[in-house]
Design an enzyme around this catalytic site. Structure first.
Site, PDB file in Angstrom:
ATOM      1  N   TYR C 101       0.865  -1.183   0.000  1.00  0.00           N
ATOM      2  CA  TYR C 101       0.000   0.000   0.000  1.00  0.00           C
ATOM      3  C   TYR C 101       0.898   1.228   0.000  1.00  0.00           C
ATOM      4  O   TYR C 101       1.878   1.295   0.751  1.00  0.00           O
ATOM      5  CB  TYR C 101      -0.871  -0.006   1.264  1.00  0.00           C
ATOM      6  CG  TYR C 101      -1.667   1.264   1.472  1.00  0.00           C
ATOM      7  CD1 TYR C 101      -3.005   1.341   1.069  1.00  0.00           C
ATOM      8  CD2 TYR C 101      -1.095   2.392   2.064  1.00  0.00           C
ATOM      9  CE1 TYR C 101      -3.734   2.501   1.256  1.00  0.00           C
ATOM     10  CE2 TYR C 101      -1.815   3.559   2.242  1.00  0.00           C
ATOM     11  CZ  TYR C 101      -3.139   3.610   1.843  1.00  0.00           C
ATOM     12  OH  TYR C 101      -3.861   4.765   2.021  1.00  0.00           O
ATOM     13  N   GLU C 189      -3.530   7.499  -3.952  1.00  0.00           N
ATOM     14  CA  GLU C 189      -3.396   6.224  -3.245  1.00  0.00           C
ATOM     15  C   GLU C 189      -3.251   5.070  -4.234  1.00  0.00           C
ATOM     16  O   GLU C 189      -4.010   4.992  -5.197  1.00  0.00           O
ATOM     17  CB  GLU C 189      -4.636   6.013  -2.371  1.00  0.00           C
ATOM     18  CG  GLU C 189      -4.610   4.753  -1.525  1.00  0.00           C
ATOM     19  CD  GLU C 189      -5.938   4.542  -0.783  1.00  0.00           C
ATOM     20  OE1 GLU C 189      -5.972   4.756   0.433  1.00  0.00           O
ATOM     21  OE2 GLU C 189      -6.933   4.166  -1.441  1.00  0.00           O
TER      22      GLU C 189
END
Lengths: 380, 289, 380, 289
Positions: C101, C189
């Site tokens: 991530y 993101e």
């Protein structure tokens, strides 16, 4: 590296700073074609890197083709501050209402950019500083902020330029800053910055210096260098081989390792009555190929009578340095004398190796210098 | 105790796996310098001359304590390497690398100063406290312990003059090669102020050059009495009149009135600082003090 | 404004962040053509702006054309979190070795950018923060420095990623930062960031939010908005007229002046049992044309039974506001009731003007709200 | 004396020649605000409602003394205008303009903070000390002097609630519209700390909204006892559940768990702060204190 006026102006126009219509001419033909495109009257500006063209009477004006050809023929024959004129900028003449000065440079000592603006343009800013300091405003710039409208406006207001008139200068302040910063410049000077009789603000000269260290991120620098010829190019080619080379005007070729030591060698030659032909620093950890390149470069100068090489073997052993010199000399078949000063670890072995090959080798710098000066005098 | 570094200074070598970094790590270790770790991003886990290599300073600091850094990283990666040293509070940061753009040096020196961190260099031979530590690339054998400090913009010329001093029995308290770039982390006046406070230093040699105004500013300090220790100077390039061209060092450039040797010599003379005509005269002037 | 995954990935690829080969499909045909180009196996990802597709079972895989067509037909029929699927991203399936991530966002409260990296990708980072906080590393970023190699390396090292492997992630850290900063993003993101079985690092999802205020210096934002359709576009068109409009799910159309007052009006309608159809703020100093546009916008929703307008006349006089409302209403010929609350300078005059034209006008906000709720109930 | 500004505060209006700037200059003058000069680059020499206009703040300061600035400049020119105010040490700087990119606001607030300058806004109605000075665009007549302070993320809703307070005899010591953007110069907690120190303020009303975490942080301060004055809150948008969409104010946006009204209400309740269900309930809660 300093840029020619036309190279600097190209940058200006890329950053939307107005310049007069015009182009660079390498021949009479070029110049006539440019004039056909932009129309008379024109100004003829020989492009050289040093000195003051205005003072040398080298800037000419032409109202018609006859005048143009006459001036061009003369100017292409000029030698200004040692530089033969090979390129001329031909530009539309502008009608000057007033001359200003604007520059950005790095203040190395304060480690900040500085901007200087003056309502007295067209002459050396150092002269204005002496004679009319109240016409100059200077400011250090916080590089995070850069030049902004309000700083430009404050500087203009300070010299009595206000309102709509001031607003015309603001974009030039900002755009020149952008060129200065984004192009890794050390100096970006517009002198004079002109207000025309029509109220336009135009840069009619450009003095620009770029940081050589920034070449890896400024690809245009390499392009400019490659497009140039002459001595400049000899120095450039040396640099490509990691050699720092600057032409001086004497007859003793000088090679040193390290900039300070090389400068000191040039100084010593002068102290003892000799005339250095150049400054050449082969830098640290130079192998035989760089020694070859160094000697080659000096020989290209044509007028060198003796080469003086001053090597301080620091980390590297002197016997290895000697070996490099010998390899180099064998390859080149040098016809002028080479005087070597060699000191550091294993200096005796190194000196012996050189002397066996007929190359004078000294421990003491001054003795070597004296010998080189003597050989140069004898060579006359 | 000397200024900036001493025998206890624990050093990280940034760019330790490169040719220069590895070579000089060996020489520094031989001199007795306390090298605790090396850093090369992407090479974490290696060893160089017995020194463990990490990907980042922070990772190195997880395993070792360190004070200072010496940087051999190529110019284009130096912004990152110097920032890394600053952000990890290494002090001083000695930057050997040549060819870092001046705008980048300006930015980095500003950041370091805001955090009270000293950068030495770039484009410098480093710093040596003879007999204690060598954080640099100078030939250790030309220096001897003593009480004369040297501040120099040059490399080999410094070795030359240091050797003359050593041979004449004038050892050095510290020799700082501040570097040949126009903007540097430590200027001559800043180095002078540090040396003024250094109890081990009795006298100071300044090896200046043409270009810039550091020598003039140093002379002002001396004239104002802020530096009370005796100073001798040498200026390289004093017979060079070429305008607008750098002589080997990017900082050795005369621009208009700025950087001319005569101004520097005049300033020193007015401050009572003798300026040696020949390098070996430095010893003679020091003896006369 | 949030971007669709495919819009975000376009930015990623412009900043040299690797993404899987693929393209956006608006029809079954598009999707088959894309698959012909990139080859099987592929992944089919419906593009919606809110919610979690994975949880909704909307992401499908296809190994051959039969499977592809089957899935596409189903997915093009889906309604996810209230959004009808109208566009599908078709991408080459990647072989996943591990999911990571990586995100940048602005920490509004600390007024600094923040970077978050985790070795646990593919799930909500909030969940990782709860269940496995040691797998997350966060750092505020000094915007002057930005993300640099060494910061990325420190973060990777912290989670045990070292050496050559770590080096593969560094450019993605730096390039995503550049996209984040240069494109005026508020959130960028990548979840998950994939390491493939071949050791490549690839962004297989993109959640990107751009600052609407930056539109004047980010021309691509306008292009994206114009390329979109549906409700999104209705909100966009309102914004073009300086109206803030957000669709809710009720039947009482709400217009207010000022965001806080409009929010409070929506709240009050709920408190008194009504269902707001929208949030619509006409902003400060709105003239009749903006009132017209506001009512027009609400009528386009189709299901509105009553319009409640809450105006606090601050600087502007209420009689002028009333005049604006009347002009607007005359122009539109409104067929549903309009309840107005009007207060401020000259409120009595204004209210009388409205009531003379048959428009209920109140001083008290609550009374107006109650009336609107009652009218909506009666309208059912 | 009130916080930040008072009747003696001398104000420069940046963007005074624009429609909004000129209109509100008139209203502020009528309220009694001490406007000493206006600035619009390129318009130096004009007058607006009797206020002299200059090209730059520095030029204005050559002729007038000034403390604060109010900015009506269009969003794209605001970086320059705010920087100009910061660099000329005007404090506070009240930014009315809506639509400044959040990265720019972040940069400017950081610079202002480093210089101990307060920015109020952007995208805000300004600040008013009833009966003393109004540096903003709010309708002056709805406010009355008193000892209740209001901090608000909203515009018209603030006028609404202030009017209710004034009508009920609860005058205001100061009303600060901190603005509707996600990043702003003065946050609710920062404003609270100022008001805690303000002798004229006896109680505080917070008019919050969905989005961000300022209300939660404010509640923490109160819970920790750093704010001892009684506080009543109202949260606009408490029935709005829409994710990822800004409601009129760029700051009024719910992102995942962040910005939800229930979290804010819960935090206030835990800190003993009553949260009014209806705007007019604010008065009732204040009376109960």
């Amino acid at each position: 590296m300093f840029l020619y006026e036309y190279e600097g102006k190209k940058i200006f126009s890329e950053f939307n700073i107005p310049i007069p219509p015009g182009d660079i001419a390498f021949s009479l033909e070029d110049a006539i074609n440019i004039t056909k495109r932009i129309g008379f009257p024109v100004v003829i500006k020989p492009q050289i890197l040093g000195g003051r063209r205005g003072k040398a009477g080298a800037i000419r004006f032409a109202d018609n083709e006859q005048e143009l050809v006459q001036h061009l023929k003369e100017v292409f024959e000029l030698v200004l501050y040692g530089e033969k004129v090979s390129r001329i900028l031909v530009e539309k003449k502008v009608n000057i209402a007033h001359e200003y000065y604007l520059s950005y440079m790095l203040d190395f000592y304060e480690r900040k950019p500085i901007v200087i603006f003056s309502t007295e343009g067209g002459i050396d800013i150092e002269e204005v500083a002496r004679t009319k300091p109240e016409a100059i405003v200077k400011r250090h710039i916080n590089p995070e902020i850069g030049m902004t409208s309000f700083i430009a406006m404050e500087m203009l207001n300070k010299l009595g330029i206000r309102g709509e008139e001031a607003k015309k200068f603001v974009p030039i302040f900002i755009n020149l800053w952008r060129a200065f910063k984004e192009r890794d410049l050390i100096l970006a000077e517009i002198n004079p910055l002109i207000k025309t009789t029509d109220g336009e603000v135009i840069a009619v000269d450009a003095r620009v210096m770029v940081d050589d260290n920034a070449e890896y991120r400024q690809p245009w620098v390499k392009q400019i260098k490659e497009a140039r010829g002459g001595t400049e190019s000899l120095e450039y080619k040396a640099k490509e081989k990691r050699i720092s080379f600057v032409v001086l005007d004497g007859d003793i070729g000088i090679i040193g390792n390290g900039a300070g030591l090389t400068m000191a060698t040039v100084d010593l030659v002068r102290e003892f009555g000799g005339k250095p032909a150049n400054f050449l620093d082969i830098g640290g950890g130079a192998g035989p190929e760089r020694v070859v390149a160094a000697i080659d470069t000096i020989l290209k100068l044509g007028n060198v009578k003796v080469i003086l090489m001053n090597i301080f073997g620091g980390i590297t052993r002197c016997d290895l340095v000697a070996q490099g010199i010998l390899e180099a000399v064998n390859k080149i078949k040098l016809e002028i004398p080479l005087v070597v000063r060699l000191t550091g670890t294993n200096e005796e072995i190194g000196r012996k190796m050189l002397e066996d090959a007929g190359i004078k080798a000294y421990t003491d710098m001054i003795e070597a210098v004296k010998k080189a000066v003597q050989l140069a005098e004898r060579g006359e | 105790m000397a200024i900036l570094v001493n025998k206890d200074t624990r050093v990280i070598v940034q760019g330790i796996t490169g040719r220069e970094g590895s070579f000089h790590t060996k020489l520094m270790l031989e001199y007795g310098t306390k090298i605790v770790a090396g850093v090369t991003p992407g090479r974490g886990g290696m060893e160089v001359h017995g020194v463990p290599v990490y990907d980042s300073i922070r990772d190195a600091l997880e395993h070792h304590e360190a004070d200072a850094s010496i940087i051999f990283v190529p110019a284009k990666f130096c912004r990152d390497a110097i920032l890394e040293a600053i952000y990890n509070n290494l002090n001083p940061i000695i930057v050997i690398t040549e060819g870092i753009p001046v705008w980048t040096v300006m930015e980095l020196v500003d950041m370091a100063k805001k955090r009270n961190i000293y950068i030495i260099g770039p484009n410098c031979p480093g710093i040596i406290v003879p007999g204690e530590t060598k954080i640099g690339i100078m030939p250790g054998h030309v220096f001897k312990p003593g009480d004369t400090a040297i501040i120099s913009r040059s490399g080999t010329l410094t070795y030359e003059i240091s050797k003359t001093l050593s041979d004449a029995g004038l050892g050095q308290s510290v020799v700082i090669g501040i570097g040949g770039d126009p903007i540097k982390g430590l200027s001559i006046p800043e180095a002078l102020k540090l040396l003024e406070e250094d109890p081990q230093t009795k006298r100071i040699v300044i090896i200046g050059e043409i270009g810039g105004v550091e020598e003039e500013r140093a002379a002002e300090l001396i004239k104002k009495g802020e530096i009370t220790k005796p100073v001798v100077a040498y200026i390289a390039g004093k017979h060079i009149k070429v305008q607008q061209k750098s002589l080997g060092h990017a900082g050795a450039i005369i621009l208009g009135e700025m950087g001319k040797p005569e101004t520097k010599i005049k300033a020193f003379n007015e401050a009572g600082v003798p300026v040696a005509r020949l390098p070996k005269e430095v010893v003679e002037y020091l003896r006369e003090l």
